[in-house]
Design an enzyme around this catalytic site. Structure first.
Site, short mmCIF file in Angstrom:
data_model
loop_
_atom_site.label_atom_id
_atom_site.label_comp_id
_atom_site.label_asym_id
_atom_site.label_seq_id
_atom_site.Cartn_x
_atom_site.Cartn_y
_atom_site.Cartn_z
N ALA A 2 -7.39 -20.20 -8.90
CA ALA A 2 -6.90 -21.72 -9.23
C ALA A 2 -5.54 -21.74 -9.74
O ALA A 2 -5.00 -20.86 -9.76
CB ALA A 2 -7.37 -21.38 -10.81
N ASP A 113 -13.73 -10.34 -16.76
CA ASP A 113 -11.86 -10.25 -16.17
C ASP A 113 -11.07 -10.33 -17.54
O ASP A 113 -10.30 -11.23 -17.48
CB ASP A 113 -11.83 -11.82 -15.34
CG ASP A 113 -11.01 -10.65 -14.85
OD1 ASP A 113 -10.45 -9.95 -14.21
OD2 ASP A 113 -10.26 -12.15 -13.75
#
Length: 644
Positions: A2, A113
């Protein structure tokens, strides 16, 4: 995955962050379906240590998230600047982050993550966890990455993630353990030749205790890192909340917030390929399918390369062309004014112009080389963190740098006073550049509070609030009630370094002593016996008893303990009780004897003959003493009786 933009929410009039997912994910149905579910789940989280998700949606440009805007660096930028953190500073970052993750774990979410890039520090020192569920959503984009792909950061992947097994909160705990290791040592535990090799190392090698790299780390922290990064999930703390609690217990000095001076605002991060914290896609068990990143856009046409100068990318070819064009224009004007425009004049003018340009270029190049190689060459900046002030200044000045010392001197538990706590630049810089040093003020000085007379719990809390470390011992005290503080060592009002230990002596009350048995002793001897035991004596009664008068016949307490100064109650004998002599006259001698002896009296018989022995044989006709007289048990009654 992103690109993040700063934006303004025009409805609520606030600045926000808009995370626009990359185009290669926008057309993947599996990703978009997972993205919607993860966005809803993340938006449901409400915790001060989790970046809030305000909104989400999809446009022609792709899917996006509207997030809370955090003004400050990531933990990665902090570690890049500082190298490593103290245990107290690591606690100040990871305990709030673990609290935020714990709220997600309670809601049934797994981050997947966790890494320094996803831990953001705001200007007020608050820690925020971001990117919940994004890796999980990207992993579903099978049209992009392939079936059974694993998306995550290789340095922080748990062994079960690398093996492609289902993940639960303990996978995030593993990543927290790796981040804690990196905070304490300045480097991750495993570093392979490729992302896949790094990931696989987590399945074959255990994370070592941080103290093997940085001596002096508390054993409790070593133990927590080893436990949190155990290969088997069952051997780790069950979720991030438990990890946060164990981390707080493992850091004896308590939490220290990070000073973010020089880390707020626009942070220039040196570009580097395959950044350590990059999220990559890995196919578990297949080293040939590693996806470590996507190729960047092609170089613009005509570009000839860049040169790295003072952390700025400069297009050398473009800037050179511009400079020569400017010089050429000015030189052409000057030459045209003094050159004949005849048939050969123009060619001579161009020749002169070329010579001038060559000389100018040579002069410029030579000047630049002199400046670049002699006057102000790019030189490695010595790392002087931890050095004494004078030695640090000498090292930097000897390397050709100017030194400025910041006025603020933050307190630090590990760096002594007047030693360098931080420097604003590292790497390479030109000679003559100014390096700002931040000197340590040493540990914060704390005055020991007066807690004498406080309860144990209150005293420990007051010492902890003051930044000191309470330790407790117990002792008997004759004046101070049990459970109250008798004294402290060091005493109140003394000044100590923060986190220094203060010993509390807590009263157990007066010391118990054995009560001696004084029964059978006369009053004087009993009183002396009790006085020797530091006890008092009180005569609470006198009773008739077979014991001699003045003898102690009862005591309270008996066969137990008491405290110094307590009183023992005793009962003293008055001797045997007197017996009223009954009237035994006219009784047969044997009957009278039995009656008197049952009363404890002795009997003596004096027989007489005469006329009465015919009329009243063997009967008592007189007694001495007479009826109703008082005798003590054992005294004698004489019976006068007729012969049989």
């Amino acid at each position: 995955m992103a690109t993040v933009h700063r934006a303004v929410d025009e409805v609520l009039e606030r600045e926000v962050a808009v995370k626009l997912l990359h185009a290669h994910l926008a057309t993947d149905p599996a990703f978009l379906d997972r993205f919607r579910r993860e966005a809803r789940s993340a938006a449901a989280l409400a915790h001060p240590n989790v970046v809030a998700v305000h909104d989400w949606g999809e446009t022609d440009d792709g899917a996006y998230l509207v997030l809370q805007l955090i003004e400050g660096p990531s933990l990665r930028e902090v570690l890049r600047r500082r190298g490593r953190l103290s245990p107290s500073q690591a606690l100040g970052v990871l305990a709030p982050a673990a609290a935020g993750l714990g709220s997600a774990h309670r809601a049934g979410l797994v981050h997947r993550d966790v890494k320094p890039e996803n831990l953001l520090l705001s200007g007020d020192g608050q820690v925020h966890v971001t990117d919940f569920g994004l890796a999980r959503a990207a992993a579903s984009a099978t049209s992009t990455f392939g079936a059974d792909v694993l998306v995550g950061s290789p340095h922080y992947l748990s062994p079960e993630a690398v093996r492609g097994r289902p993940l639960d909160p303990r996978a995030d705990v593993y990543a927290l353990g790796v981040v804690l290791f990196e905070c304490l040592t300045g480097r991750p535990p495993h570093e392979g030749d490729s992302p896949f090799a790094t990931a696989v190392a987590h399945t074959s090698q255990r994370v070592p205790p941080p103290s093997t790299l940085v001596p002096g780390i508390p054993p409790e922290l070593d133990g927590l890192v080893v436990a949190a990064t155990a290969h088997e999930p069952d051997e780790r703390p069950e979720d991030a909340t438990v990890f946060a609690r164990e981390l707080a217990l493992a850091v004896p000095g308590g939490m220290e917030p990070l000073a973010l001076d020089g880390l707020l605002g626009d942070t220039v991060v040196p570009s580097r390929p395959a950044a350590r914290g990059s999220t990559v896609a890995l196919a578990p068990g297949d080293p040939t399918t590693v996806v470590s990143g996507r190729p960047g856009p092609p170089a613009p046409p005509g570009s000839t390369g860049t040169r790295r100068i003072d952390d700025r990318d400069v297009d050398v070819a473009a800037s050179t062309r511009t400079h020569l064009d400017d010089v050429g224009d000015e030189s052409a004007d000057d030459v045209d004014q003094g050159v004949d425009d005849g048939p050969g004049g123009r060619s001579r003018g161009w020749l002169v112009l070329l010579v001038v340009l060559a000389l100018l270029a040579a002069s410029a190049a030579g000047g630049y080389l002199v400046w670049d190689r002699v006057l102000a060459p790019v030189t490695p900046i010595p790392v002087v963190v931890g050095e004494a002030h004078g030695a640090a200044v000498a090292d930097l000045e000897q390397a050709g740098f100017d030194v400025r010392v910041a006025q603020d001197r933050p307190n630090d538990l590990e760096v002594p006073a007047d030693h360098v706590l931080d420097q604003d630049r590292d790497g390479d810089a030109r000679r003559g550049a100014t390096i700002t040093l931040v000197l340590s003020g040493g540990p914060r000085q704390v005055t020991v509070p007066d807690v004498v007379g406080d309860t144990r719990e209150l005293a420990e809390q007051r010492l902890a609030d003051a930044g000191l470390r309470p330790q407790t011992t117990e002792a008997h005290d004759e004046q101070v009630a049990a459970g109250l503080v008798v004294r402290t060592d060091p005493a109140a009002a003394e000044v100590l370094d923060e986190t220094s230990a203060v010993t509390l002596t807590v009263s157990l009350g007066p010391e118990p002593i054995d009560v001696p048995d004084v029964r059978g002793l006369d009053e004087g001897a009993a009183a002396a016996e009790l006085d020797g035991a530091e006890l008092g004596m009180a005569i609470t009664g006198r009773v008739h008893d077979v014991s001699a008068p003045g003898t102690v016949v009862q005591q309270d307490p008996l066969d137990t303990t008491a405290h110094r100064g307590d009183t023992v109650d005793v009962v003293v004998s008055l001797g045997p009780a007197p017996v009223e002599v009954p009237d035994v006259r006219n009784m047969l001698v044997d009957e009278a004897t039995i009656v008197l002896e049952e009363l404890g009296l002795s009997v003596e018989v004096d027989r007489r003959g005469g006329f009465g022995s015919w009329l009243r044989p063997n009967r008592v006709f007189e007694q001495d003493p007479g009826p109703a007289s008082d005798l003590l048990p054992g005294e004698t009654v004489i019976l006068y009786a007729y012969d049989e």
